[in-house]
Design a protein around this motif. Structure first.
Motif, PDB file in Angstrom:
ATOM      1  N   LYS A  40      -8.439  -0.735   0.424  1.00 62.74           N
ATOM      2  CA  LYS A  40      -6.983  -0.636   0.593  1.00 62.74           C
ATOM      3  C   LYS A  40      -6.421   0.680   0.079  1.00 62.74           C
ATOM      4  O   LYS A  40      -5.379   1.138   0.527  1.00 62.74           O
ATOM      5  CB  LYS A  40      -6.270  -1.792  -0.121  1.00 62.74           C
ATOM      6  N   PRO A  71       0.816  -1.212   0.000  1.00 60.04           N
ATOM      7  CA  PRO A  71       0.000   0.000   0.000  1.00 60.04           C
ATOM      8  C   PRO A  71       0.850   1.263   0.000  1.00 60.04           C
ATOM      9  O   PRO A  71       1.941   1.287   0.578  1.00 60.04           O
ATOM     10  CB  PRO A  71      -0.801  -0.116   1.304  1.00 60.04           C
ATOM     11  N   ARG A 112       0.534   4.683   1.407  1.00 55.89           N
ATOM     12  CA  ARG A 112      -0.241   5.500   2.342  1.00 55.89           C
ATOM     13  C   ARG A 112       0.168   6.970   2.194  1.00 55.89           C
ATOM     14  O   ARG A 112       1.315   7.338   2.450  1.00 55.89           O
ATOM     15  CB  ARG A 112      -0.022   5.009   3.770  1.00 55.89           C
ATOM     16  N   GLN A 113      -0.772   7.786   1.785  1.00 53.69           N
ATOM     17  CA  GLN A 113      -0.475   9.181   1.476  1.00 53.69           C
ATOM     18  C   GLN A 113       0.086   9.935   2.676  1.00 53.69           C
ATOM     19  O   GLN A 113       1.030  10.716   2.531  1.00 53.69           O
ATOM     20  CB  GLN A 113      -1.728   9.879   0.943  1.00 53.69           C
ATOM     21  N   ASP A 114      -0.475   9.719   3.847  1.00 55.91           N
ATOM     22  CA  ASP A 114       0.006  10.431   5.037  1.00 55.91           C
ATOM     23  C   ASP A 114       1.455  10.080   5.343  1.00 55.91           C
ATOM     24  O   ASP A 114       2.269  10.956   5.669  1.00 55.91           O
ATOM     25  CB  ASP A 114      -0.867  10.099   6.250  1.00 55.91           C
ATOM     26  N   GLU A 115       1.776   8.798   5.227  1.00 59.03           N
ATOM     27  CA  GLU A 115       3.135   8.344   5.526  1.00 59.03           C
ATOM     28  C   GLU A 115       4.130   8.908   4.525  1.00 59.03           C
ATOM     29  O   GLU A 115       5.217   9.377   4.901  1.00 59.03           O
ATOM     30  CB  GLU A 115       3.179   6.815   5.505  1.00 59.03           C
TER      31      GLU A 115
END
Length: 220
Positions: free
Chosen positions: A72, A36, A38-41
């Motif tokens: 997801k 994945p 994850r945009q925030d990460e």
């Protein structure tokens, strides 16, 4: 997440930098199939907002390197045997024509540069370098065609299969054959035989496809 981060908080081209970093990580296998994004990460790693990250992921999705899954979100795309066959069939047609157009315009310096790329590929024992060295060899020859749009399309197609090609070369000990085929293509270019260079290029791509499909099937 295995990804090289960069502080781009004050960079105007934040989206492009994130895109390049993610693309490189996917092609080189640092980001695996199904992983994945994850945009925030990612935004935190690059010290930026989610907006350029979302833009970068959208571009990757357009190129087929990323797909969106229900529940997801964005994940790294895989490659089915059917997709691989389609990409390689396309490459065989396009790249053979590009090199056919390029041969009449090849200079001694471009041929010498291609020979350096060929030798660097043949001498490298590091699988992580094979994809880039292979691209360098072919693109050095194709560049003389002057068909930049065609080369951009070829680059996008290569993005989809690069990590699989590297795995195929490792698992099948295919470097020796690739070296011989690269040399045959280069020698046809040196001889100024555009049709032979096109034929060798088409056979080279078709052979790589067949071996890759055998590798993918063996992993099922």
């Amino acid at each position: 997440m295995k990804l090289k981060s960069v502080d781009i908080s004050k960079t105007a081209s934040a989206s492009a930098i994130v895109f390049d970093a993610l693309r490189k990580a996917i092609i080189e296998g640092d980001l695996k199939e199904g992983e994945p994004l994850r945009q925030d990460e990612i935004a935190q790693m690059f010290n930026t907002s989610r907006i350029p990250v979302r833009e970068a992921i959208s571009r990757l999705e357009e190129q087929g390197l990323v797909k969106t899954q229900r529940y997801k979100g964005a994940v790294v795309s895989g490659l089915s045997a059917q997709e691989a066959q389609e990409i390689f069939d396309f490459r065989a047609v396009l790249e053979s024509e590009v090199i056919r157009r390029a041969v009449p315009h090849m200079s001694p310096s471009s041929l010498a540069q291609a020979k350096d790329c060929l030798e660097a590929f043949s001498q490298s024992a590091d699988p992580m370098t094979w994809g880039e060295l292979n691209r360098d060899f072919h693109s050095t020859l194709y560049r003389e065609s002057g068909l930049q749009y065609h080369m951009d399309v070829i680059d996008n197609a290569m993005d989809r299969v690069d990590s699989y090609l590297r795995a195929q070369l490792v698992l099948s000990n295919g470097n020796e054959r690739a070296n011989a085929e690269h040399l045959a293509i280069w020698e046809a270019c040196v001889a100024g035989d555009a049709d032979l260079a096109a034929s060798h290029t088409r056979d080279h791509i078709t052979g790589a496809c067949n071996t890759l499909l055998e590798t993918l099937n063996s992993l099922d």
